[in-house]
Design an enzyme around this catalytic site. Structure first.
Site, PDB file in Angstrom:
ATOM      1  N   ASP A 203       0.838  -1.199   0.000  1.00  0.00           N
ATOM      2  CA  ASP A 203       0.000   0.000   0.000  1.00  0.00           C
ATOM      3  C   ASP A 203       0.877   1.255   0.000  1.00  0.00           C
ATOM      4  O   ASP A 203       1.837   1.342   0.767  1.00  0.00           O
ATOM      5  CB  ASP A 203      -0.857  -0.036   1.274  1.00  0.00           C
ATOM      6  CG  ASP A 203      -1.924   1.034   1.281  1.00  0.00           C
ATOM      7  OD1 ASP A 203      -2.757   1.034   0.367  1.00  0.00           O
ATOM      8  OD2 ASP A 203      -1.921   1.879   2.197  1.00  0.00           O
ATOM      9  N   GLU A 265       1.617  -0.680  -5.043  1.00  0.00           N
ATOM     10  CA  GLU A 265       0.697   0.393  -5.402  1.00  0.00           C
ATOM     11  C   GLU A 265       1.552   1.654  -5.374  1.00  0.00           C
ATOM     12  O   GLU A 265       1.768   2.260  -4.333  1.00  0.00           O
ATOM     13  CB  GLU A 265      -0.454   0.517  -4.399  1.00  0.00           C
ATOM     14  CG  GLU A 265      -1.450   1.586  -4.829  1.00  0.00           C
ATOM     15  CD  GLU A 265      -2.085   2.368  -3.692  1.00  0.00           C
ATOM     16  OE1 GLU A 265      -3.123   2.984  -3.921  1.00  0.00           O
ATOM     17  OE2 GLU A 265      -1.534   2.394  -2.570  1.00  0.00           O
TER      18      GLU A 265
END
Ligand code: GLC
Length: 539
Positions: A203, A265
């Site tokens: 993330d 990401e």
């Protein structure tokens, strides 16, 4: 597919855990629910699941605010449920990728509670980014950084210091220049690798290192810093030093058997800078959001495909493709919503699944789900909503499985209402309603994923563009074994001539009046339709 290369061409299915399947009847999806639906996922034909965070969390940001990285939140089950789920997944031939959230913890994490209780300058505060404010009494934030969820990226604590949170105030940013933070996350990776996970989705992988001195961004056009993402380097994103972290993580992944992987990401200002996250000494893949951002036109898709393939070539890595995820409006709706949006979404799915590399599918896209636009405000839980008026809840509505009324089999009979209500119109989207209907989107995905799995050309084959009419994308994937599959997508509003002869394998809409997709070579392709053709001789 050779085992060691599984992630290079995998179809990865994103499970937004809260909204997938609720086994215990509390209205929230859980790990036991995923386990109960593994046969569905195996039959769908995906290779791996990516599970969004299921760790102990106050759920301010749907679990992207982690209070304990080694514990399952009670709403989702416990570690035994995780072990049982992953064992069954592996037995069904499905790999498991889990989310790791290293940029920030929850404000309920013991480290942050200790930091609040400790004095400015203490080792407890050093794990986060605490600073004195500006202005006469330090009453102004330390710099001009904005939260991605709106408002300043700084919150003041009782003793007058401020802490940084690029997202919600309940998500304080960690100080990745602190060796204790690095050691902790290396241990967290090992914890889940020991439990058998096949990979990690990282993330905000570009956010962990902030520029020295935390300099101001300065005035920006439009006033919102987030709008610059990917277009200009911000002092809190894509700093060179972030790569040291991944160079330390890679040997950990490599020390485990079975080809474990990590997908970032990450957002960067150029494809070249994004490519730096990928390689033999860093991460295996990065999401390619350009494909998601492309408009439904031949030019837009072609530009992104060529750019992505060139970028992948730079580092010798396969690219990734994604049309929807838990942060973006669903692509049926982005492409126009209603029947027209669905018609285009089906063609886009065949385009994506025919491209080289791995494809990330978001739960419910195989059902053709649209964005739910009319959720009552009081149901919305996205922390960005109160500050920006924008909410990601509409793509997080629980999956409709069966029956004719909400929550459509999401939980057991008599259970609590689902945490977000599904519209009554979703009765036609349920897995039950679509199973066995050859015209359904579910059967289209099943057929396409089956062909993709069975055909070496679609797995590892090279891509060669074919000459075609304007607004048509046509390419051939050629396998080492001489097999060849063409993908032809008509993105125009008129029928076009199919530029290559072959046997249709899958089509996003019926190819002739009889509705057949196994007819001999179609001469024309209807508007906004895609077809895969098996070629006997390469055209
Ligand atoms: C990522 C997640 C998003 C979350 C944010 C903060 O962008 O995909 O859902 O809100 O990180 O963790």
């Amino acid at each position: 597919m050779t085992d060691s290369l599984w992630w290079r061409s995998a179809a990865v299915y994103q499970v937004y855990v809260r909204s997938f399947a609720d086994c215990d009847g509390d209205g929230i999806g859980d790990l036991a629910g995923i386990r109960s639906r593994l046969p569905y996922l195996r039959d769908l034909g995906v290779d791996a699941l990516w599970l969004t965070p299921f760790y102990a969390s106050p759920m301010v940001d749907g679990g992207y605010d982690v209070a304990d990285y080694r514990r399952v939140d009670p709403a989702f089950g416990d570690l035994d449920d995780f072990d049982a789920m992953i064992a069954d997944a592996h037995a069904a031939g499905l790999r498991i990728i889990v989310d790791v959230v290293p940029n920030h913890t929850s404000s309920a994490h013991p480290w942050f509670l200790a930091a609040l209780a400790a004095a400015p300058g203490s080792t407890e505060r050093e794990r986060y980014l605490f600073r004195d404010g500006r202005g006469p009494d330090g009453a102004e934030p330390p710099n001009d950084w904005q939260s991605i969820f709106g408002g300043p990226a700084w919150t003041r604590v009782e003793d007058g210091q401020w802490y940084l949170h690029l997202f919600d105030p309940a998500q304080p940013d960690l100080n990745w220049r602190n060796p204790e933070v690095r050691a902790e996350f290396e241990d967290v990776l090992r914890f889940w690798l020991d439990r058998g996970v096949d990979g990690f989705r990282i993330d905000v992988a570009h956010g962990m290192i902030k520029a020295e001195g935390l300099p101001d961004v300065g005035p920006v056009p439009g006033g919102r810093q987030i709008g610059l993402l990917g277009k200009a380097r911000l002092p809190y994103f894509d700093q060179d030093e972030v790569h040291e972290i991944y160079r330390a993580w890679r040997p950990i992944l490599d020390s485990y058997p079975g080809d474990r992987m990590a997908v970032a990401e990450a957002w960067a200002e150029t494809p070249q800078r994004l490519a730096r996250y990928i390689g033999p000494d860093e991460l295996h893949q990065a999401f390619n959001f350009d494909f998601l951002d492309a408009t439904f036109t031949a030019d837009s898709f072609r530009k992104v495909i060529d750019g992505s393939l060139a970028e992948a070539d730079l580092v010798g890595a396969p690219t990734t493709w994604v049309l929807s995820n838990h942060d973006k409006p669903r692509h049926v709706t982005r492409y126009g919503d209603g029947p027209a949006g669905l018609h285009r979404a089906r063609a886009a799915a065949l385009l994506m699944l025919a491209l080289p590399g791995s494809a990330y599918l978001y739960q419910g896209e195989e059902l053709g789900l649209p964005e739910v636009l009319d959720l009552p405000d009081e149901c919305r839980q996205d922390p960005a909503f109160p500050r920006t008026g924008e909410s990601r809840d509409g793509c997080r509505v629980p999956v409709p499985w069966s029956g004719t009324a909400p929550p459509f089999g999401f939980g057991p009979e008599g259970g609590a209402p689902a945490w977000l209500p599904a519209p009554a119109t979703w009765r036609e989207y349920t897995v039950e309603a679509q199973t066995g209907d050859p015209g359904s989107t579910l059967e289209l995905y099943r057929a396409a994923l089956r062909v993709r799995r069975d055909q070496p050309a679609l797995r590892d084959g090279t891509l060669r563009w074919l000459e075609a009419e304007p607004d048509v994308l046509a390419f051939v994937r050629e396998g080492d074994d001489g097999s060849a599959i063409a993908c032809v997508v008509n993105l125009s509003g008129a029928p076009v001539t199919v530029p290559v002869a072959g046997r249709p394998l899958v089509a996003s809409a019926p190819l002739d009046a009889s509705g057949s997709v196994t007819h001999a070579t179609p001469a024309v392709l209807a508007p906004e339709t895609a077809v895969w053709l098996e070629l006997s001789s390469v055209g």
